[in-house]
Design a protein around this motif. Structure first.
Motif, mmCIF file in Angstrom:
data_model
loop_
_atom_site.group_PDB
_atom_site.id
_atom_site.type_symbol
_atom_site.label_atom_id
_atom_site.label_comp_id
_atom_site.label_asym_id
_atom_site.label_seq_id
_atom_site.Cartn_x
_atom_site.Cartn_y
_atom_site.Cartn_z
ATOM 1 N N ALA A 73 0.829 -1.195 0.055
ATOM 2 C CA ALA A 73 0.117 0.107 0.012
ATOM 3 C C ALA A 73 0.923 1.203 -0.009
ATOM 4 N N GLN A 74 1.971 1.375 0.752
ATOM 5 C CA GLN A 74 2.765 2.424 0.792
ATOM 6 C C GLN A 74 3.397 2.786 -0.364
ATOM 7 N N THR A 75 4.129 1.800 -1.052
ATOM 8 C CA THR A 75 4.739 1.851 -2.253
ATOM 9 C C THR A 75 3.909 2.201 -3.302
ATOM 10 N N LEU A 76 2.835 1.454 -3.683
ATOM 11 C CA LEU A 76 1.967 1.905 -4.584
ATOM 12 C C LEU A 76 1.288 3.222 -4.478
ATOM 13 N N THR A 77 1.113 3.728 -3.499
ATOM 14 C CA THR A 77 0.715 5.209 -2.984
ATOM 15 C C THR A 77 1.833 6.070 -3.297
ATOM 16 N N LEU A 78 3.002 5.836 -2.946
ATOM 17 C CA LEU A 78 3.965 6.812 -3.262
ATOM 18 C C LEU A 78 4.117 6.953 -4.682
ATOM 19 N N ALA A 118 1.861 6.366 -7.024
ATOM 20 C CA ALA A 118 0.631 7.064 -7.665
ATOM 21 C C ALA A 118 0.820 8.643 -7.276
ATOM 22 N N THR A 119 1.454 9.071 -6.071
ATOM 23 C CA THR A 119 1.707 10.611 -5.911
ATOM 24 C C THR A 119 2.414 11.211 -6.862
ATOM 25 N N VAL A 120 3.396 10.711 -7.199
ATOM 26 C CA VAL A 120 4.106 11.314 -8.529
ATOM 27 C C VAL A 120 3.633 11.130 -9.707
ATOM 28 N N CYS A 121 2.801 10.084 -10.068
ATOM 29 C CA CYS A 121 1.952 9.958 -11.244
ATOM 30 C C CYS A 121 1.020 11.016 -11.348
ATOM 31 N N LEU A 122 0.296 11.455 -10.368
ATOM 32 C CA LEU A 122 -0.426 12.348 -10.421
ATOM 33 C C LEU A 122 -0.222 13.894 -10.527
ATOM 34 N N GLU A 123 1.319 13.938 -10.501
ATOM 35 C CA GLU A 123 1.739 15.187 -10.990
ATOM 36 C C GLU A 123 2.060 15.335 -12.288
ATOM 37 N N ASP A 124 1.665 14.267 -13.205
ATOM 38 C CA ASP A 124 2.014 14.355 -14.627
ATOM 39 C C ASP A 124 0.504 13.945 -15.263
ATOM 40 N N PRO A 125 0.001 14.985 -16.107
ATOM 41 C CA PRO A 125 -1.333 14.563 -16.780
ATOM 42 C C PRO A 125 -1.079 13.160 -17.534
ATOM 43 N N VAL A 126 -0.020 12.895 -18.168
ATOM 44 C CA VAL A 126 -0.053 11.639 -19.202
ATOM 45 C C VAL A 126 -0.156 10.493 -18.261
ATOM 46 N N THR A 127 0.220 10.553 -16.836
ATOM 47 C CA THR A 127 0.139 8.984 -15.893
ATOM 48 C C THR A 127 -0.904 9.168 -15.146
ATOM 49 N N GLN A 128 -1.858 10.124 -15.135
ATOM 50 C CA GLN A 128 -3.338 9.978 -14.608
ATOM 51 C C GLN A 128 -3.789 8.597 -14.162
ATOM 52 N N GLU A 129 -4.021 7.982 -15.300
ATOM 53 C CA GLU A 129 -4.827 6.854 -15.386
ATOM 54 C C GLU A 129 -3.842 5.707 -14.706
ATOM 55 N N VAL A 152 -6.536 9.870 0.662
ATOM 56 C CA VAL A 152 -6.122 11.321 0.537
ATOM 57 C C VAL A 152 -5.955 11.546 -1.221
ATOM 58 N N LYS A 153 -4.982 10.679 -1.812
ATOM 59 C CA LYS A 153 -4.735 11.039 -3.010
ATOM 60 C C LYS A 153 -5.886 10.268 -3.927
ATOM 61 N N LYS A 154 -6.537 9.135 -3.544
ATOM 62 C CA LYS A 154 -7.773 8.928 -4.556
ATOM 63 C C LYS A 154 -8.703 9.972 -4.543
ATOM 64 N N ALA A 155 -9.174 10.613 -3.317
ATOM 65 C CA ALA A 155 -9.937 11.658 -3.268
ATOM 66 C C ALA A 155 -9.713 13.050 -4.070
ATOM 67 N N GLU A 156 -8.251 13.197 -3.907
ATOM 68 C CA GLU A 156 -7.529 14.183 -4.753
ATOM 69 C C GLU A 156 -7.892 14.148 -6.223
ATOM 70 N N ALA A 169 -1.952 6.520 -12.042
ATOM 71 C CA ALA A 169 -2.098 6.683 -10.717
ATOM 72 C C ALA A 169 -3.379 6.122 -10.289
ATOM 73 N N LYS A 170 -4.363 6.370 -10.963
ATOM 74 C CA LYS A 170 -5.823 5.739 -10.473
ATOM 75 C C LYS A 170 -5.588 4.064 -10.190
ATOM 76 N N THR A 171 -5.069 3.542 -11.386
ATOM 77 C CA THR A 171 -4.773 1.973 -11.086
ATOM 78 C C THR A 171 -3.891 1.729 -9.701
ATOM 79 N N LEU A 172 -2.929 2.287 -9.455
ATOM 80 C CA LEU A 172 -1.967 2.141 -8.243
ATOM 81 C C LEU A 172 -2.845 2.286 -7.177
ATOM 82 N N LEU A 173 -3.558 3.580 -7.225
ATOM 83 C CA LEU A 173 -4.252 3.557 -5.977
ATOM 84 C C LEU A 173 -5.387 2.797 -5.615
#
Length: 217
Positions: free
Chosen positions: A59-64, A66-77, A98-102, A79-83
């Motif tokens: 859960a920790q590494t997946l969220t970590l 995903a947090t970076v992926c959220l910063e790039d529009p190309v990797t939004q999807e 929190v990140k999924k809510a974001e 990020a969703k899968t990882l979360l």
């Protein structure tokens, strides 16, 4: 040596020792946050991927990651899968929630966000989760419950500035329904007064005509 270089060296030293695995993860997370703060997304992505490969998918590494992926529009999807994977492993993991809510807020999927946050708060109470739930409730015009959530958040952390700002904003702004009702009442009162005044002028004019008529007689 700047902050990024300092944290990077400490994280690198920790990665070579299994005994310091936890502290290494914490330092690496700090380093990634520094990279993101300086808009160095590529460096943050490399570091997050290294942590993911070293420690495996939890859960920790997946969220970590995903947090970076959220910063790039190309990797939004991505990020969703990882979360989603992180929350499957740990539905109560606050950082993942929190990140999924974001992400849901960006997509304006407020009802989905409310369901996510309610589920996360079913067995725990957290200031940030209550505050975000309040924000989502405001977005769907559930003002009273939003105020309740801000109050709970402040009871858990009286210094949470964002919860205080949310509550103060709601106190200053009326709901659209209340504002419309007050405007309708004002219009009705205004119409009544104008009608009375018009009636008085008409009656006065009639009396003046009668007086003039009798005077002429």
């Amino acid at each position: 040596m700047n902050v990024i270089d300092h944290v990077r060296d400490m994280a690198a030293a920790g990665l070579h020792s299994n005994v310091r695995l936890l502290s290494s993860l914490l330092l690496t997370m700090s380093l990634i946050e520094c990279y993101l703060a300086s808009n160095s997304i590529r460096e943050a992505m490399v570091m997050a991927n290294n942590v993911y490969k070293t420690l495996g998918a939890n859960a920790q590494t997946l969220t970590l990651l995903a947090t970076v992926c959220l910063e790039d529009p190309v990797t939004q999807e991505k990020a969703k899968t990882l979360l989603d994977k992180a929350l499957t492993q740990r539905p109560d993991y606050i950082k993942a929630v929190v990140k999924k809510a974001e992400l849901l807020s960006r997509e304006q999927k407020y009802e989905d966000g409310i369901a996510l946050l309610r589920n996360a708060l079913a067995n725990q109470s957290d200031c940030v989760l209550h505050r975000i739930l309040g924000d989502f409730l405001v977005a769907v015009n559930e003002y009273q419950e939003a105020m309740d959530q801000y109050s709970i958040a402040l009871s858990l952390d009286p210094n949470d500035q964002k919860s205080l700002e949310g509550m103060q904003k709601m106190e200053k702004e009326e709901s659209p329904t209340d504002a419309t009702q007050e405007e309708d009442v004002d219009d009705m009162e205004g119409s009544g007064e104008e009608g009375d005044l018009e009636g008085s002028d008409s009656e006065a004019a009639q009396w003046a005509d009668q007086e003039q008529w009798f005077g002429m007689q």
